[in-house]
Design a protein around this motif. Structure first.
Motif, PDB file in Angstrom:
ATOM      1  N   ASN A 109       0.794  -1.223   0.000  1.00  0.00           N
ATOM      2  CA  ASN A 109       0.000   0.000   0.000  1.00  0.00           C
ATOM      3  C   ASN A 109       0.825   1.272   0.000  1.00  0.00           C
ATOM      4  O   ASN A 109       0.360   2.318  -0.443  1.00  0.00           O
ATOM      5  CB  ASN A 109      -0.948   0.004   1.201  1.00  0.00           C
ATOM      6  N   ASN A 110       2.034   1.217   0.545  1.00  0.00           N
ATOM      7  CA  ASN A 110       2.857   2.428   0.670  1.00  0.00           C
ATOM      8  C   ASN A 110       3.913   2.538  -0.417  1.00  0.00           C
ATOM      9  O   ASN A 110       4.916   3.218  -0.236  1.00  0.00           O
ATOM     10  CB  ASN A 110       3.531   2.459   2.042  1.00  0.00           C
ATOM     11  N   ILE A 111       3.693   1.900  -1.535  1.00  0.00           N
ATOM     12  CA  ILE A 111       4.691   1.917  -2.608  1.00  0.00           C
ATOM     13  C   ILE A 111       4.935   3.351  -3.060  1.00  0.00           C
ATOM     14  O   ILE A 111       4.013   4.163  -3.178  1.00  0.00           O
ATOM     15  CB  ILE A 111       4.244   1.024  -3.786  1.00  0.00           C
ATOM     16  N   ALA A 112       6.196   3.661  -3.296  1.00  0.00           N
ATOM     17  CA  ALA A 112       6.582   5.003  -3.713  1.00  0.00           C
ATOM     18  C   ALA A 112       6.718   5.072  -5.237  1.00  0.00           C
ATOM     19  O   ALA A 112       6.824   4.051  -5.912  1.00  0.00           O
ATOM     20  CB  ALA A 112       7.899   5.401  -3.054  1.00  0.00           C
ATOM     21  N   THR A 113       6.744   6.282  -5.740  1.00  0.00           N
ATOM     22  CA  THR A 113       6.751   6.506  -7.183  1.00  0.00           C
ATOM     23  C   THR A 113       7.899   5.773  -7.879  1.00  0.00           C
ATOM     24  O   THR A 113       7.730   5.230  -8.966  1.00  0.00           O
ATOM     25  CB  THR A 113       6.843   8.003  -7.481  1.00  0.00           C
ATOM     26  N   ASN A 114       9.066   5.759  -7.252  1.00  0.00           N
ATOM     27  CA  ASN A 114      10.246   5.180  -7.902  1.00  0.00           C
ATOM     28  C   ASN A 114      10.450   3.696  -7.619  1.00  0.00           C
ATOM     29  O   ASN A 114      11.412   3.100  -8.094  1.00  0.00           O
ATOM     30  CB  ASN A 114      11.506   5.929  -7.461  1.00  0.00           C
ATOM     31  N   ASP A 115       9.567   3.110  -6.832  1.00  0.00           N
ATOM     32  CA  ASP A 115       9.753   1.713  -6.413  1.00  0.00           C
ATOM     33  C   ASP A 115       9.467   0.729  -7.538  1.00  0.00           C
ATOM     34  O   ASP A 115       8.488   0.878  -8.275  1.00  0.00           O
ATOM     35  CB  ASP A 115       8.846   1.379  -5.230  1.00  0.00           C
ATOM     36  N   TYR A 116      10.298  -0.293  -7.626  1.00  0.00           N
ATOM     37  CA  TYR A 116      10.062  -1.421  -8.500  1.00  0.00           C
ATOM     38  C   TYR A 116       9.528  -2.599  -7.692  1.00  0.00           C
ATOM     39  O   TYR A 116       9.685  -2.649  -6.467  1.00  0.00           O
ATOM     40  CB  TYR A 116      11.371  -1.845  -9.189  1.00  0.00           C
ATOM     41  N   ILE A 117       8.900  -3.543  -8.370  1.00  0.00           N
ATOM     42  CA  ILE A 117       8.359  -4.745  -7.746  1.00  0.00           C
ATOM     43  C   ILE A 117       9.110  -5.936  -8.327  1.00  0.00           C
ATOM     44  O   ILE A 117       9.142  -6.120  -9.551  1.00  0.00           O
ATOM     45  CB  ILE A 117       6.857  -4.881  -8.030  1.00  0.00           C
ATOM     46  N   THR A 118       9.738  -6.690  -7.450  1.00  0.00           N
ATOM     47  CA  THR A 118      10.594  -7.791  -7.884  1.00  0.00           C
ATOM     48  C   THR A 118      10.198  -9.065  -7.155  1.00  0.00           C
ATOM     49  O   THR A 118       9.943  -9.036  -5.951  1.00  0.00           O
ATOM     50  CB  THR A 118      12.067  -7.466  -7.580  1.00  0.00           C
ATOM     51  N   TRP A 119      10.152 -10.169  -7.867  1.00  0.00           N
ATOM     52  CA  TRP A 119       9.809 -11.470  -7.287  1.00  0.00           C
ATOM     53  C   TRP A 119      10.975 -12.431  -7.416  1.00  0.00           C
ATOM     54  O   TRP A 119      11.642 -12.495  -8.465  1.00  0.00           O
ATOM     55  CB  TRP A 119       8.573 -12.053  -7.981  1.00  0.00           C
ATOM     56  N   TYR A 120      11.175 -13.180  -6.329  1.00  0.00           N
ATOM     57  CA  TYR A 120      12.189 -14.225  -6.298  1.00  0.00           C
ATOM     58  C   TYR A 120      11.524 -15.558  -5.952  1.00  0.00           C
ATOM     59  O   TYR A 120      10.484 -15.606  -5.303  1.00  0.00           O
ATOM     60  CB  TYR A 120      13.260 -13.919  -5.244  1.00  0.00           C
ATOM     61  N   GLN A 121      12.195 -16.617  -6.348  1.00  0.00           N
ATOM     62  CA  GLN A 121      11.746 -17.985  -6.081  1.00  0.00           C
ATOM     63  C   GLN A 121      12.866 -18.700  -5.336  1.00  0.00           C
ATOM     64  O   GLN A 121      14.044 -18.560  -5.697  1.00  0.00           O
ATOM     65  CB  GLN A 121      11.473 -18.679  -7.413  1.00  0.00           C
ATOM     66  N   GLN A 122      12.516 -19.436  -4.288  1.00  0.00           N
ATOM     67  CA  GLN A 122      13.522 -20.183  -3.559  1.00  0.00           C
ATOM     68  C   GLN A 122      13.093 -21.630  -3.391  1.00  0.00           C
ATOM     69  O   GLN A 122      12.079 -21.911  -2.737  1.00  0.00           O
ATOM     70  CB  GLN A 122      13.803 -19.561  -2.182  1.00  0.00           C
ATOM     71  N   PHE A 123      13.897 -22.530  -3.960  1.00  0.00           N
ATOM     72  CA  PHE A 123      13.681 -23.967  -3.776  1.00  0.00           C
ATOM     73  C   PHE A 123      14.346 -24.402  -2.479  1.00  0.00           C
ATOM     74  O   PHE A 123      15.289 -23.761  -2.001  1.00  0.00           O
ATOM     75  CB  PHE A 123      14.260 -24.751  -4.950  1.00  0.00           C
ATOM     76  N   PRO A 124      13.891 -25.498  -1.898  1.00  0.00           N
ATOM     77  CA  PRO A 124      14.514 -26.000  -0.673  1.00  0.00           C
ATOM     78  C   PRO A 124      16.021 -26.199  -0.834  1.00  0.00           C
ATOM     79  O   PRO A 124      16.489 -26.680  -1.858  1.00  0.00           O
ATOM     80  CB  PRO A 124      13.797 -27.330  -0.441  1.00  0.00           C
ATOM     81  N   SER A 125      16.750 -25.767   0.157  1.00  0.00           N
ATOM     82  CA  SER A 125      18.211 -25.941   0.226  1.00  0.00           C
ATOM     83  C   SER A 125      18.963 -25.169  -0.855  1.00  0.00           C
ATOM     84  O   SER A 125      20.100 -25.503  -1.178  1.00  0.00           O
ATOM     85  CB  SER A 125      18.589 -27.428   0.135  1.00  0.00           C
ATOM     86  N   GLN A 126      18.324 -24.157  -1.429  1.00  0.00           N
ATOM     87  CA  GLN A 126      19.003 -23.322  -2.409  1.00  0.00           C
ATOM     88  C   GLN A 126      18.802 -21.852  -2.062  1.00  0.00           C
ATOM     89  O   GLN A 126      17.892 -21.492  -1.317  1.00  0.00           O
ATOM     90  CB  GLN A 126      18.452 -23.577  -3.814  1.00  0.00           C
ATOM     91  N   GLY A 127      19.647 -21.012  -2.649  1.00  0.00           N
ATOM     92  CA  GLY A 127      19.435 -19.591  -2.509  1.00  0.00           C
ATOM     93  C   GLY A 127      18.324 -19.118  -3.434  1.00  0.00           C
ATOM     94  O   GLY A 127      17.997 -19.789  -4.416  1.00  0.00           O
ATOM     95  N   PRO A 128      17.706 -17.984  -3.145  1.00  0.00           N
ATOM     96  CA  PRO A 128      16.648 -17.463  -4.019  1.00  0.00           C
ATOM     97  C   PRO A 128      17.184 -17.144  -5.411  1.00  0.00           C
ATOM     98  O   PRO A 128      18.383 -16.908  -5.586  1.00  0.00           O
ATOM     99  CB  PRO A 128      16.214 -16.173  -3.315  1.00  0.00           C
ATOM    100  N   ARG A 129      16.289 -17.158  -6.376  1.00  0.00           N
ATOM    101  CA  ARG A 129      16.665 -16.731  -7.720  1.00  0.00           C
ATOM    102  C   ARG A 129      15.606 -15.778  -8.243  1.00  0.00           C
ATOM    103  O   ARG A 129      14.410 -15.930  -7.987  1.00  0.00           O
ATOM    104  CB  ARG A 129      16.850 -17.913  -8.668  1.00  0.00           C
ATOM    105  N   PHE A 130      16.066 -14.770  -8.957  1.00  0.00           N
ATOM    106  CA  PHE A 130      15.191 -13.761  -9.543  1.00  0.00           C
ATOM    107  C   PHE A 130      14.289 -14.404 -10.582  1.00  0.00           C
ATOM    108  O   PHE A 130      14.745 -15.215 -11.400  1.00  0.00           O
ATOM    109  CB  PHE A 130      16.061 -12.689 -10.192  1.00  0.00           C
TER     110      PHE A 130
END
Lengths: 107, 114
Positions: free
Chosen positions: A25-46
């Motif tokens: 709700n408080n997103i600012a004008t310059n903010d981007y929205i980014t999603w990551y996925q994380q499988f078990p026992s791994q680091g997140p990936r974009f």
């Protein structure tokens, strides 16, 4: 700083479309929205990123309404291998991943 | 390309011991990060280095120190390990310190403190 709210968990079945919504709700004008996925026992990936309207790549689609106060990650025809935690990040330099949404895909 | 490499992959320490976790990236990225992830939880930012020569605190910096050794390497040190620091530690890098610059993560270091 834009705070995000996501469902803690979701269940789905193979072949279904899954939509995970993130509220910011408080997103600012310059903010981007980014999603990551994380499988078990791994680091997140974009997986996908957007600023407004719709973005699509080979993995997912991201829908952002005009007011940008929420966004929806859409995974078409999920398979068991899509079982993972999905994180929504919003901002310019705020690297807060939060707890994410734990998606479980069932056969 | 190796991407982000973390060493070691596993480590067991006794309370009070010290240890340095190593991280190196080969993508010529300016920014590097250290996160911790406790079981069933999301990632929490410990420290970050927006560019070579700078470091800043994240959400949970207490009990840790970092060194940006050069553009490629960013280390995390536990001076006196405590059981509460048992966690999986992830290093990440990005082109610049912006959310719209995707972060690339290593495979993690699983640290247990007895």
């Amino acid at each position: 700083l834009a705070k995000t709210t996501q469902p803690i968990s979701m269940d789905s079945y193979e072949g279904q479309e899954v939509n995970i919504t993130c509220s910011h709700n408080n997103i600012a004008t310059n903010d981007y929205i980014t999603w990551y996925q994380q499988f078990p026992s791994q680091g997140p990936r974009f997986i996908i990123q957007g600023y407004k309207t719709k973005v699509t790549n080979e993995v997912a689609s991201l829908f952002i309404p005009a007011d940008r106060k929420s966004s929806t990650l859409s995974l078409p025809r999920v398979s068991l291998s899509d079982t993972a935690v999905y994180y929504c990040l919003v901002g310019v330099s705020d690297m807060r991943f939060g707890a994410g949404t734990r998606l479980t895909v069932k056969p | 390309n190796a991407g982000v490499t973390q060493t070691p992959k596993f480590q067991v320490l006794k309370t009070g011991q010290s240890m340095t976790l190593q991280c190196a990236q080969d993508m010529n990225h300016n920014s590097m990060y250290w996160y911790r992830q406790d079981p069933g939880m999301g990632l929490r930012l410990i420290y970050y280095s927006a560019s070579e020569g700078t470091t800043d605190k994240g959400e949970v910096p207490n009990g840790y120190n970092v060194s940006r050794l050069n553009k490629r390497e960013f280390s995390l040190r536990l001076e006196s390990a405590a059981p509460s620091q048992t966690s999986v530690y992830f290093c990440a890098s990005s082109a610049n310190h912006r959310v719209d610059q995707p972060q690339h993560f290593g495979d993690g270091t699983r640290l247990s403190i007895l």
